[in-house]
Motif scaffolding. Structure first.
Motif, PDB file in Angstrom:
ATOM      1  N   GLU A 178       0.832  -1.207   0.000  1.00 53.77           N
ATOM      2  CA  GLU A 178       0.000   0.000   0.000  1.00 53.77           C
ATOM      3  C   GLU A 178       0.866   1.257   0.000  1.00 53.77           C
ATOM      4  OE1 GLU A 178      -3.731   1.988   2.490  1.00 53.77           O
ATOM      5  OE2 GLU A 178      -2.776   0.162   3.214  1.00 53.77           O
ATOM      6  N   ARG A 179       1.942   1.236   0.786  1.00 57.02           N
ATOM      7  CA  ARG A 179       2.835   2.403   0.806  1.00 57.02           C
ATOM      8  C   ARG A 179       3.456   2.640  -0.560  1.00 57.02           C
ATOM      9  NH1 ARG A 179       8.196   3.509   1.239  1.00 57.02           N
ATOM     10  NH2 ARG A 179       8.775   5.457   2.322  1.00 57.02           N
ATOM     11  N   THR A 182       0.534   4.015  -3.020  1.00 55.08           N
ATOM     12  CA  THR A 182       0.080   5.384  -2.779  1.00 55.08           C
ATOM     13  C   THR A 182       1.194   6.391  -3.051  1.00 55.08           C
ATOM     14  OG1 THR A 182       0.550   5.159  -0.405  1.00 55.08           O
ATOM     15  CG2 THR A 182      -1.692   4.677  -1.137  1.00 55.08           C
ATOM     16  N   ARG A 183       2.417   6.032  -2.698  1.00 54.98           N
ATOM     17  CA  ARG A 183       3.548   6.908  -2.991  1.00 54.98           C
ATOM     18  C   ARG A 183       3.700   7.093  -4.499  1.00 54.98           C
ATOM     19  NH1 ARG A 183       9.812   5.171  -2.504  1.00 54.98           N
ATOM     20  NH2 ARG A 183      10.808   7.243  -2.616  1.00 54.98           N
TER      21      ARG A 183
END
Length: 308
Positions: A178-179, A182-183
């Protein structure tokens, strides 16, 4: 589960176009004696009730547009997308080789009347042996090369072939968690880069598909429908198993027996108010030749029961 499903009603998912892919027949490579022959794949994907398909690895299906078009028409099949792997985090040095491959796939994809090109980042370790081929995490410079390269690719593919790239987060790549996702979305131009959300890969890497759709819905341009077996996934994580052996162990399973629960994902996607392809892609390489068709048929029946 969403309120509509709780009420026991069948949601009308009229914005979702269901298809399947060679991956669901155990196809990972252009040629491999373990894989289903392409003629059998086309026969069986049609028999299972799908209208839309992806091209799979370039060279698996015929690359002559006239021949492929005839084969598809005969089976009432239509192409939704092509697929490419890229290593754009390595910077300008790989651009020419990347474009040579991408342009071949994009040309065939466009000739088949499709509008999307699925772009998967290169693995950081070999999917079978587990040998590390890149650092597991990108440096700041590599991340900038990745985002800039994807934006350039998106613009070039659209200008030359009329296709939209949809970048596919994938296990054992630099775009997985997820990181990571989204990044990446925050750092790229929405006009150049959209996302292919693969529900199985995202769950494999700990992500929540419904939350991503609700938070970044305007960036979702394409879906892959897939589930993971939570018990096998727990062992994969504990052992640090590479993706290839994890697939061979059955980590990607037949819906509705895994995670994420697909009705809420489909409901969230329907709520975006745009037409979306949702391509069933159950990783199962290698697999017995008679295994895919019954699974594909049951999966199509299940998705119809969900309203898709």
């Amino acid at each position: 589960m969403d309120d509509v499903r709780k009420a026991g009603q069948r949601m009308d998912l009229d914005r979702i176009r269901i298809g399947s892919a060679p991956d669901s027949w155990g196809v990972w490579f252009p040629e491999d004696p373990q894989q289903t022959p392409w003629q059998r794949f086309l026969d069986e994907v049609s028999e299972a009730g799908y209208q839309w398909i992806e091209l799979g690895p370039y060279g698996y299906l015929p690359t002559d547009p006239a021949l492929l078009g005839d084969e598809l028409t005969r089976r009432r099949l239509t192409v939704s997308a092509g697929t490419v792997f890229t290593a754009l985090h390595r910077g300008p040095a790989v651009w020419d080789a990347t474009w040579e491959h991408v342009s071949r796939v994009a040309a065939l994809t466009s000739a088949m009347g499709a509008a999307h090109l699925v772009v998967i980042p290169e693995f950081w370790r070999d999917s079978v042996t587990g040998e590390q081929t890149d650092p597991e995490h990108l440096s700041p410079t590599q991340f900038r090369e990745l985002t800039a390269g994807m934006e350039r690719l998106g613009r070039e593919v659209r200008e030359r072939y009329g296709l939209t790239i949809v970048v596919h987060p994938h296990a054992d790549t630099h775009l997985a968690t997820e990181r990571d996702v989204t990044r990446f979305l925050d750092a790229t131009d929405p006009d150049a880069v959209s996302l292919c959300l693969d529900t199985g890969h995202y769950a494999y890497c700990g992500g929540d598909s419904v939350r991503l759709i609700k938070t970044y819905g305007e960036r979702i341009g394409y879906l892959h429908l897939k589930q993971v077996d939570p018990a096998i996934l727990a062992d994969v994580r504990a052992q640090g198993t590479p993706f290839g052996p994890a697939v061979a162990s059955g980590v990607m399973c037949e819906p509705p027996h895994g995670l994420p629960d697909l009705p809420p994902v489909l409901a969230a996607a329907q709520g975006l108010g745009v037409d979306l392809f949702a391509i069933v892609e159950q990783d199962m390489y290698p697999c017995p030749p008679d295994a895919p068709l019954p699974i594909a048929t049951r999966t199509r029946r299940y998705l119809r029961s969900c309203g898709a």
